[in-house]
Enzyme design. Sequence first.
Site, PDB file in Angstrom:
ATOM      1  NE  ARG A   1      -7.094   4.439   4.430  1.00 32.06           N
ATOM      2  CZ  ARG A   1      -6.553   4.980   6.164  1.00 32.06           C
ATOM      3  NH1 ARG A   1      -6.310   4.905   7.403  1.00 32.06           N
ATOM      4  NH2 ARG A   1      -4.911   5.321   5.105  1.00 32.06           N
TER       5      ARG A   1
ATOM      6  NE  ARG B   1       0.261  12.505   6.308  1.00 33.43           N
ATOM      7  CZ  ARG B   1       0.802  14.117   6.902  1.00 33.43           C
ATOM      8  NH1 ARG B   1      -0.304  13.927   7.932  1.00 33.43           N
ATOM      9  NH2 ARG B   1       1.956  13.859   7.239  1.00 33.43           N
TER      10      ARG B   1
ATOM     11  NE  ARG C   1      -0.738  10.505   9.691  1.00 32.73           N
ATOM     12  CZ  ARG C   1      -0.363   9.196   9.167  1.00 32.73           C
ATOM     13  NH1 ARG C   1      -1.920   9.035   9.574  1.00 32.73           N
ATOM     14  NH2 ARG C   1       0.229   8.971   8.093  1.00 32.73           N
ATOM     15  N   PRO C   2       0.772  16.540  11.564  1.00 30.03           N
ATOM     16  CG  PRO C   2       2.618  17.774  12.445  1.00 30.03           C
ATOM     17  CD  PRO C   2       1.851  16.817  12.559  1.00 30.03           C
ATOM     18  CB  ILE C   3       1.263  18.737   5.531  1.00 33.61           C
ATOM     19  CG1 ILE C   3       0.570  20.406   5.708  1.00 33.61           C
ATOM     20  CG2 ILE C   3       0.687  17.125   5.533  1.00 33.61           C
ATOM     21  CD1 ILE C   3      -0.296  20.167   4.503  1.00 33.61           C
ATOM     22  CG  ASP C   4       5.605  20.985  10.553  1.00 28.21           C
ATOM     23  OD1 ASP C   4       4.773  19.557  10.415  1.00 28.21           O
ATOM     24  OD2 ASP C   4       6.297  21.028  11.346  1.00 28.21           O
ATOM     25  CG  LEU C   5       8.603  18.134   8.825  1.00 28.97           C
ATOM     26  CD1 LEU C   5       9.091  16.784   8.892  1.00 28.97           C
ATOM     27  CD2 LEU C   5       9.629  19.352   9.319  1.00 28.97           C
TER      28      LEU C   5
ATOM     29  CB  CYS D   1      -4.630   6.211  10.700  1.00 27.00           C
ATOM     30  SG  CYS D   1      -4.817   4.662  10.177  1.00 27.00           S
TER      31      CYS D   1
ATOM     32  CE  LYS E   1      -2.145   1.544   4.243  1.00 27.74           C
ATOM     33  NZ  LYS E   1      -1.528   3.558   4.354  1.00 27.74           N
ATOM     34  CG  ASN E   2       1.899   2.454   3.113  1.00 26.94           C
ATOM     35  OD1 ASN E   2       0.753   3.592   3.651  1.00 26.94           O
ATOM     36  ND2 ASN E   2       2.512   2.825   4.641  1.00 26.94           N
TER      37      ASN E   2
ATOM     38  CG  ASP F   1       3.192   1.603   9.247  1.00 30.36           C
ATOM     39  OD1 ASP F   1       3.218   2.039   8.227  1.00 30.36           O
ATOM     40  OD2 ASP F   1       2.484   2.518   9.986  1.00 30.36           O
TER      41      ASP F   1
HETATM   42  C1  EPZ Z   1       3.748   6.860   6.130  1.00 31.58           C
HETATM   43  O1  EPZ Z   1       2.871   8.136   7.332  1.00 31.58           O
HETATM   44  C2  EPZ Z   1       3.109   5.685   6.371  1.00 31.58           C
HETATM   45  N1  EPZ Z   1       1.651   6.332   5.613  1.00 31.58           N
HETATM   46  C3  EPZ Z   1       3.091   5.084   7.969  1.00 31.58           C
HETATM   47  O2  EPZ Z   1       1.773   4.123   7.859  1.00 31.58           O
HETATM   48  C4  EPZ Z   1       3.732   4.897   8.742  1.00 31.58           C
HETATM   49  O3  EPZ Z   1       3.346   4.642   9.496  1.00 31.58           O
HETATM   50  C5  EPZ Z   1       4.705   6.570   8.020  1.00 31.58           C
HETATM   51  O4  EPZ Z   1       5.235   6.837   6.916  1.00 31.58           O
HETATM   52  C6  EPZ Z   1       6.121   5.812   9.296  1.00 31.58           C
HETATM   53  O5  EPZ Z   1       6.548   5.106   8.663  1.00 31.58           O
HETATM   54  C7  EPZ Z   1       1.923   6.151   3.837  1.00 31.58           C
HETATM   55  O6  EPZ Z   1       3.202   6.415   3.126  1.00 31.58           O
HETATM   56  C8  EPZ Z   1       0.719   6.615   3.494  1.00 31.58           C
HETATM   57  P1  EPZ Z   1       5.927  10.477   8.630  1.00 31.58           P
HETATM   58  P2  EPZ Z   1       3.618   9.509   7.048  1.00 31.58           P
HETATM   59  O7  EPZ Z   1       5.794  11.516   7.750  1.00 31.58           O
HETATM   60  O8  EPZ Z   1       4.310   9.707   5.983  1.00 31.58           O
HETATM   61  C9  EPZ Z   1       5.374  13.689  11.651  1.00 31.58           C
HETATM   62  C10 EPZ Z   1       0.223   3.022   7.795  1.00 31.58           C
HETATM   63  O9  EPZ Z   1      -0.617   2.568   8.955  1.00 31.58           O
HETATM   64  N2  EPZ Z   1       5.273  14.471  11.278  1.00 31.58           N
HETATM   65  O10 EPZ Z   1       7.025   9.738   8.701  1.00 31.58           O
HETATM   66  O11 EPZ Z   1       2.580  10.703   7.725  1.00 31.58           O
HETATM   67  C11 EPZ Z   1       4.246  12.842  11.940  1.00 31.58           C
HETATM   68  O12 EPZ Z   1       3.237  13.703  12.244  1.00 31.58           O
HETATM   69  C12 EPZ Z   1       0.089   4.400   7.768  1.00 31.58           C
HETATM   70  O13 EPZ Z   1      -0.089   2.726   6.730  1.00 31.58           O
HETATM   71  C13 EPZ Z   1       5.630  16.092  11.363  1.00 31.58           C
HETATM   72  O14 EPZ Z   1       5.828  16.253  12.606  1.00 31.58           O
HETATM   73  O15 EPZ Z   1       4.721   9.190   8.346  1.00 31.58           O
HETATM   74  C14 EPZ Z   1       5.029  11.669  12.496  1.00 31.58           C
HETATM   75  O16 EPZ Z   1       4.664  11.955  13.852  1.00 31.58           O
HETATM   76  C15 EPZ Z   1       0.426   4.876   9.128  1.00 31.58           C
HETATM   77  N3  EPZ Z   1       5.366  16.716  10.204  1.00 31.58           N
HETATM   78  C16 EPZ Z   1       5.868  11.352  11.605  1.00 31.58           C
HETATM   79  O17 EPZ Z   1       6.642  12.931  12.128  1.00 31.58           O
HETATM   80  C17 EPZ Z   1       5.080  16.284   9.216  1.00 31.58           C
HETATM   81  O18 EPZ Z   1       4.976  18.079   8.348  1.00 31.58           O
HETATM   82  C18 EPZ Z   1       6.393  10.120  11.364  1.00 31.58           C
HETATM   83  O19 EPZ Z   1       5.446  10.790   9.942  1.00 31.58           O
HETATM   84  C19 EPZ Z   1       5.758  15.524   8.526  1.00 31.58           C
HETATM   85  C20 EPZ Z   1       5.645  13.619   9.494  1.00 31.58           C
END
Ligand code: EPZ
Length: 418
Positions: free
Chosen positions: A397, A93, A122-126, A117, A23-24, A305
């Site tokens: 999903r 997401r 889960r902000p998108i600030d980065l 989820c 999926k990812n 995950d």
């Molecule tokens: C991806 O989510 C995966 N989803 C998630 O899988 C997975 O848990 C995660 O990576 C970590 O491996 C998909 O690929 C669709 P991150 P993503 O950005 O990209 C914080 C599943 O069950 N963060 O690495 O959202 C965030 O809040 C899903 O299949 C910020 O603060 O993960 C988190 O605490 C769940 N600001 C951490 O970083 C940002 O702009 C990791 O998030 C972005 C992230």
Amino acid sequence: MVGILRIHGGRPLQGSVVISGAKNAVLPLLAACVAQSGCYRLEHCPHLTDVDATLDILSHLGCRVRWDGDAIEVDSRSVNCARIPREKMRRLRSSVIFLGALLARCSRAKLWLPGGCCIGARPIDLHLKAMRQLGAEVELQGEEVRCTAMRLQGGTIVLPFPSVGATENILLAALGCKEGVTVLNAAKEPEVVSLAQFLRAAGAKVWGEGTGEIHLTPGTPGQDTVFSVMPDRIETATYLCALAACGGKICLEGAEAKYLLPVLDALREAGVRLRVEQNRIEAKCRATRAVKALRTGPYPGFPTDAQAPMMAALLRAQGISCLEETVFEHRFRHVKALRDMGANIDVLGQTAVITGVRRLHGADVAATDLRGGAAMVIAALGAEGMSQIRETKHIFRGYDGLCQKLSGLGARICLQEG
Ligand code: EPZ
């Protein structure tokens, strides 16, 4: 597909299951098809509601999409829109990485904060900060995101955390940059590596994926790109955790052990015997023992995950197991349902302490999120008696053919359409 899962647990698992495409991995690949005009064929795609939601966005943007068995064909030559409606963004997401794709393709994007989820803020600030660093004008008004970029410049982006989604968004936006882009502290997840390989196959110059430092320079887009989606390492981990919870002997065809070494190490510590071959994993288990200390982290650490499925695998393990969640701040939402089945779990901040119990009993529970729902399925399979799991939309999903695959392993599971 909605409905209630009914599971009669207490039996060992026996047999073979075929692992689907990840999926990812497939979700960012589909967004990448928009970033550059072309014809794409993705093989080994999973049939998931998140994939359907992404194909709906591609069609909305003007792409022609078609399933051909387990392959998806995308013709993105007629992309004619750079706006994604709120209800389409909220379904998952990974819709957020259409931001980079649309900036590269259309030099603008108007979309909304993504869904996904509820496992933390889960902000998108980065993501937004990186787009600005590449030269885009970014406005966030409430939940609406508006971006314009007369010309994306390129340059070096340093991520404070190796965010998977932010790394993927930067790679897609980089396809529209005048100069090359370097991402430092980039995510190393296999799904990010797979996206880089796809972009290379589609004509970009990419190197360093998987090392934490990725470089991308736009190339001459290829005409037709064919790419095979990697196997789902979290689906693989989930079925192995189900074996640990139920006992028995299973074979996972198409599984790639190299993508989930920390999970295999933890399962061996828990008493699962594993035989790893090329593209398959054989596993058998009689009784489980506690795993003293597990800690999730960015790849190559123990995947967040797999935390919930692993917790479910350890509920009847002899001894006391500790699971620390370091990636998401709210990822123990499944604990209450597992307690309803008789589990003995204490949550202390970001650490769950599981004291093994002799038996679990069926319960009527509701899935909270994708992996938490999977944990409930695993616990119900290892419990005596009937369980019902509602809110199954979360589970479908991310698990292709769940009922069929588990039934094929001897589980008594059915979906009561509701
Ligand atoms: C991806 O989510 C995966 N989803 C998630 O899988 C997975 O848990 C995660 O990576 C970590 O491996 C998909 O690929 C669709 P991150 P993503 O950005 O990209 C914080 C599943 O069950 N963060 O690495 O959202 C965030 O809040 C899903 O299949 C910020 O603060 O993960 C988190 O605490 C769940 N600001 C951490 O970083 C940002 O702009 C990791 O998030 C972005 C992230």
